[in-house]
Design a protein around this motif. Sequence first.
Motif, mmCIF file in Angstrom:
data_model
loop_
_atom_site.group_PDB
_atom_site.id
_atom_site.type_symbol
_atom_site.label_atom_id
_atom_site.label_comp_id
_atom_site.label_asym_id
_atom_site.label_seq_id
_atom_site.Cartn_x
_atom_site.Cartn_y
_atom_site.Cartn_z
ATOM 1 N N LEU B 68 0.953 -0.727 0.129
ATOM 2 C CA LEU B 68 0.441 -0.318 0.462
ATOM 3 C C LEU B 68 0.883 1.066 0.235
ATOM 4 C CD1 LEU B 68 -2.428 -1.471 3.267
ATOM 5 C CD2 LEU B 68 -2.694 -1.275 0.160
ATOM 6 N N ALA B 69 0.633 2.248 -1.124
ATOM 7 C CA ALA B 69 1.235 3.318 -1.134
ATOM 8 C C ALA B 69 0.892 4.414 -0.365
ATOM 9 C CB ALA B 69 1.941 4.245 -2.941
ATOM 10 N N ARG B 75 0.323 1.068 7.986
ATOM 11 C CA ARG B 75 -0.135 -0.511 8.993
ATOM 12 C C ARG B 75 0.556 -1.352 8.110
ATOM 13 N NH1 ARG B 75 -4.875 0.504 12.379
ATOM 14 N NH2 ARG B 75 -3.005 0.272 13.750
ATOM 15 N N TYR B 76 0.883 -0.627 6.618
ATOM 16 C CA TYR B 76 1.270 -1.944 5.511
ATOM 17 C C TYR B 76 2.555 -2.816 5.809
ATOM 18 C CZ TYR B 76 2.008 -5.756 1.883
ATOM 19 O OH TYR B 76 2.020 -6.506 1.452
ATOM 20 N N ASP B 77 3.176 -1.093 6.356
ATOM 21 C CA ASP B 77 4.904 -1.593 6.289
ATOM 22 C C ASP B 77 5.388 -1.967 7.767
ATOM 23 O OD1 ASP B 77 4.873 -0.545 3.400
ATOM 24 O OD2 ASP B 77 5.959 0.803 4.338
ATOM 25 N N ASP B 78 4.199 -1.856 8.542
ATOM 26 C CA ASP B 78 4.432 -2.224 9.948
ATOM 27 C C ASP B 78 4.060 -3.599 9.935
ATOM 28 O OD1 ASP B 78 6.337 0.298 10.392
ATOM 29 O OD2 ASP B 78 4.857 1.063 11.093
ATOM 30 N N LEU B 79 3.733 -4.447 9.203
ATOM 31 C CA LEU B 79 3.100 -5.579 9.699
ATOM 32 C C LEU B 79 4.036 -6.163 9.924
ATOM 33 C CD1 LEU B 79 -0.464 -6.785 9.684
ATOM 34 C CD2 LEU B 79 0.413 -7.111 6.892
ATOM 35 N N LYS B 80 3.700 -6.611 11.645
ATOM 36 C CA LYS B 80 4.176 -7.493 11.989
ATOM 37 C C LYS B 80 3.588 -9.123 12.006
ATOM 38 C CE LYS B 80 8.851 -5.392 12.986
ATOM 39 N NZ LYS B 80 8.452 -4.278 12.784
ATOM 40 N N HIS B 81 2.849 -9.638 11.351
ATOM 41 C CA HIS B 81 1.684 -10.602 12.021
ATOM 42 C C HIS B 81 1.923 -11.789 11.105
ATOM 43 C CE1 HIS B 81 -2.639 -12.140 14.125
ATOM 44 N NE2 HIS B 81 -1.556 -12.506 13.911
ATOM 45 N N GLY B 82 2.195 -12.770 11.385
ATOM 46 C CA GLY B 82 2.152 -13.881 10.123
ATOM 47 C C GLY B 82 3.444 -13.612 9.147
ATOM 48 N N ASP B 83 3.391 -14.467 8.818
ATOM 49 C CA ASP B 83 4.400 -14.697 6.927
ATOM 50 C C ASP B 83 3.645 -13.752 6.066
ATOM 51 O OD1 ASP B 83 2.161 -16.375 5.712
ATOM 52 O OD2 ASP B 83 3.591 -17.695 6.163
ATOM 53 N N ASP B 84 4.587 -14.055 5.222
ATOM 54 C CA ASP B 84 3.915 -13.366 4.014
ATOM 55 C C ASP B 84 3.394 -13.075 3.188
ATOM 56 O OD1 ASP B 84 6.937 -12.322 4.081
ATOM 57 O OD2 ASP B 84 7.536 -13.426 2.510
ATOM 58 N N ALA B 85 2.215 -14.150 3.706
ATOM 59 C CA ALA B 85 0.995 -14.370 3.155
ATOM 60 C C ALA B 85 -0.228 -13.581 3.880
ATOM 61 C CB ALA B 85 0.435 -16.050 3.209
ATOM 62 N N TRP B 87 -1.504 -10.044 4.346
ATOM 63 C CA TRP B 87 -1.729 -8.598 3.964
ATOM 64 C C TRP B 87 -3.666 -8.250 4.192
ATOM 65 C CZ3 TRP B 87 -4.162 -6.665 -0.245
ATOM 66 C CH2 TRP B 87 -4.964 -6.805 -1.075
ATOM 67 N N CYS B 88 -4.191 -7.407 4.058
ATOM 68 C CA CYS B 88 -5.138 -7.042 4.910
ATOM 69 C C CYS B 88 -6.463 -8.259 4.833
ATOM 70 C CB CYS B 88 -5.916 -5.844 3.639
ATOM 71 S SG CYS B 88 -4.099 -4.789 3.149
ATOM 72 N N TYR B 89 -6.732 -8.826 3.578
ATOM 73 C CA TYR B 89 -7.814 -9.458 3.176
ATOM 74 C C TYR B 89 -7.756 -11.091 4.186
ATOM 75 C CZ TYR B 89 -9.348 -5.682 0.728
ATOM 76 O OH TYR B 89 -9.986 -4.195 0.761
#
Lengths: 306, 175
Positions: B68-69, B75-85, B87-89
């Motif tokens: 997300l730009a 929020r997206y850049d700091d996402l530290k939950h789960g693996d690379d799969a 994201w929002c949805y």
Amino acid sequence: MTPEARLGELVRLRLGRHDTRRGFLKTALAGAAVASASTACDGAGVEKLLSKHYLKLTDEDKRKLFARIEAEVLARSGVRVTVGDPQPMAGVEFVHALDLSLCNGNRRCVEACARENNLPDDIRYLRVVEVDAGTLELANAEHAYDPELVPRSGKNYLPVQCQQCKKPPCVDACPVKATWVEPDGIVVVDYDWCIGCRYCQAACPYYARRFNFREPSIEPSRINPDQAYLSNRIRPAGVVEKCTYCLHRTRRGRYPACLEACPTGARKFGNINDENSEVRRMLERKRTYVLKEELGTVPRFFYFFG
Amino acid sequence: MSAGRLVLVAFVAALACEATHAPDQAAERPFAPTHEEILVEPRSHLLPTYPCTSCHDEREAQPTRRRLADYHRTRYDDLKHGDDAFWCYQCHALEDIDKLRMASGQLISFDEAWRLCTSCHGDKQRDFQRGIHGLTIGEWNGKKHRRSCTGCHDPHNPRFRSMTPEKPPAPVQSR
């Protein structure tokens, strides 16, 4: 104040009180006028000298005593407080549990306890100590850790408070039976019966007891008006006090103040006789530890890793 | 916060699954056994950007995973939950952005976020239901308010943040 000066003040304070009491009794025995003793103390002072041990107080005694304490606080600080006397509930034995994997050493519990229990700045019932990760080594624990942020890496945090032992060495040490175990497991102190010898403080292996070196000064705005005779009423100088599992709250069904203040939810509290209580479920499913188990004090305070 | 909402969120009796008292056991326990009424605290009224549809109504949902730009960038850049799969949805519902989506496809309210969290974190769910994990305040023998998972953990970065400690004890009392 230097330790020497403090000791001097303390000796004067204690000796002064004994002089008054001895003088009063002598006068009374000689049949002389009580008035000569009363010159040293007002009517309330005489009542204080003649007051009974908590366990021998009648309901009428309690009513008068509590009213006197309430009036004293009002006169001294202008705060209207209520001194209650909640009784143990039948079949209830309180147990506290703490998840060490969650505690991050933020000390919110320490301050919440101080507010709840009307503690002056130099007294804290609770102490969080910093130990090396992977150990519960109390001998090398850091009490005064003060970094910008907690937790520090490589450290664990271990909150210590009165463990409300089943076999409390402090109770055995008291020469005047001013401290005892209540039926719900809470170790209490009759502050008006305590002579301030501090034997209990020396006997406690958990450093849980505190001594009032001076008349506690608490800002009136910070006084908690919801008080109980055996727990958070404002203590006089020269007596020992300690954590009472917030009995003025817990005997009325609420959780202790430290538990509700913990931002990580590390503390659990309840009735160990109740198999549906949180502490019972914890004890049945988690690896638990008690502090200094080898001493045989049988604490009612458990540590676990959630 | 609306009092109505708080009342509406039913006391989650189901949570206290272990607290149901069989009548034959009652006789063995003369004292009042724990009577739990647990309210898992609702949170959607505390979220500053809720309801999401106040913006997302006018935007076409884009279901492809991408960086997300613009909005929610940090929020997206700091996402530290789960693996690379993740994201929002993974958690938010594409078909109704004001809801969360369980793995089964069921849409649930933000106030029930704990149901979604515990669908992965089963060990924590068991402890949460037993009252061993999580902050519960109120009465030890009655009405309890239990924080939802997201009341303590940031779902996008669930690890606890470092905190400033309260002051150390006064050095007056000798050790």
